[in-house]
Design an enzyme around this catalytic site. Structure first.
Site: not given
Ligand code: CP
Length: 322
Positions: A65-66, A93, A115, A143
């Site tokens: 999603r993100t 590496k 991320r 998040h």
């Molecule tokens: N909600 C969320 O962060 O989903 P993903 O891990 O698929 O990005």
């Protein structure tokens, strides 16, 4: 209180967490997202707002999603987008995150969306580069765009057009201990006036969250009748060391949201989940796919919220504030 662009200057070059935002920042960001919602419903889903800007997705953890939402958000704003994953990059590496960030930035980048499995990684990257950094999830820390899209969805679904959540009770249920989604939600919900109840087994709900202004409960059935919004968290098996509960069956029995259980909830209660969902564990399929569910609406809203975030962080002129 409604905040408009005429009387508000967004101060944050980075988005590292909701903790650093004021209540007015959160409201202004959500108001800005509202303005971007219509772009995704047009036949030509594009606005020239970030034409000439470059956004790089640096994802060192898996995401559906993100990552796709940030990519689409940047594309809809007409920015150029580059995708870089941990696997297949020189991180494998041994190159450090800071070096990776500096090298990517040297190609002329405006925003790094990151991320990472380590809490604090986004902050560390923001200190190494001059461009904007947006946290797309760092370890168990925050998040922020998930928290913001969750709150946007609550406001939309419950008609809180002024982004004031006073009088509303939100239950965040499940694996609180390992959840960056929970932490971002708590910060945002509390800033906008919601009452937050954290519910889970003691092994996944450590003490200390009272200090964030939350009520703690170890029994979902006890709190059901008081709740307006259930935010069901994924059990993060990959982060749990040892055994946090006797069995998945026991967890589902105690903390799973079922049709039977919802008979004791308010009729207008809505159900959310950040995804990915462990169906039958955190939530019954009939609920996840039913009329109370806001799960896909959350995903849709992620686009407008991330468009707002990319727009706002690139609008800040030097000297920069964090
Ligand atoms: N909600 C969320 O962060 O989903 P993903 O891990 O698929 O990005």
């Amino acid at each position: 209180m409604s905040i408009t662009a005429a009387d508000y200057r967004w101060p944050h070059r980075h988005l590292l967490g909701i903790e650093q935002l004021s209540a007015d920042d959160v409201r202004f960001l959500l108001q800005t997202a509202k303005g971007f919602e219509a772009v995704s419903t047009r036949s030509i889903k594009k606005t020239p707002t970030l034409r000439g800007k470059v956004v790089v997705n640096l994802f060192f953890e898996d995401s559906t999603r993100t990552r796709s939402s940030f990519t689409l958000a940047a594309s809809r704003l007409s920015a150029d987008v580059l995708e870089l994953a941990g696997k297949g990059s020189s991180i494998s590496k041994g190159e450090t995150l800071a070096d990776t960030g500096r090298n990517i930035e040297a190609m002329g980048v405006d925003v790094l969306v990151v991320r990472h499995h380590l809490s604090g990684a986004a902050h560390q990257l923001s200190e190494a580069v001059s461009c904007s950094v947006v946290n797309a999830g760092d370890g168990q820390h925050e998040h922020p765009t998930q928290g913001l899209l969750d709150i946007f969805t609550i406001c939309q679904r419950l008609g809180r057009d002024d982004f004031d959540l006073s009088g509303l009770t939100v239950a965040i249920v499940g694996d609180i201990a390992h959840s960056r989604v929970a932490r971002s939600n708590i910060h945002g919900l509390r800033k906008l006036g919601a009452h937050v109840i954290l519910v889970g087994p003691p092994t996944l709900l450590p003490r200390g969250f009272e200090d964030m202004g939350c009520e703690l409960s170890y029994c979902l059935d006890d709190v059901l009748p008081r709740v307006n919004v259930f935010n069901m968290l994924r059990v993060q098996f990959e982060r749990i060391e040892g055994q946090a509960f006797p069995s998945v069956r026991e967890y589902a029995h105690m903390f799973g949201l079922t049709e039977k259980r919802l008979e004791n909830a308010k009729p207008e209660t809505i159900v959310m989940h950040p995804g990915p969902v462990n169906r039958g564990l955190e939530i019954e399929s009939v609920i996840a796919d039913g009329p109370r569910s806001a799960i896909l609406q959350q995903v849709t809203n992620g686009l407008a919220v991330r468009m707002a975030v990319l727009f706002l962080v690139t609008s800040v002129k030097e000297p920069a504030a964090v």
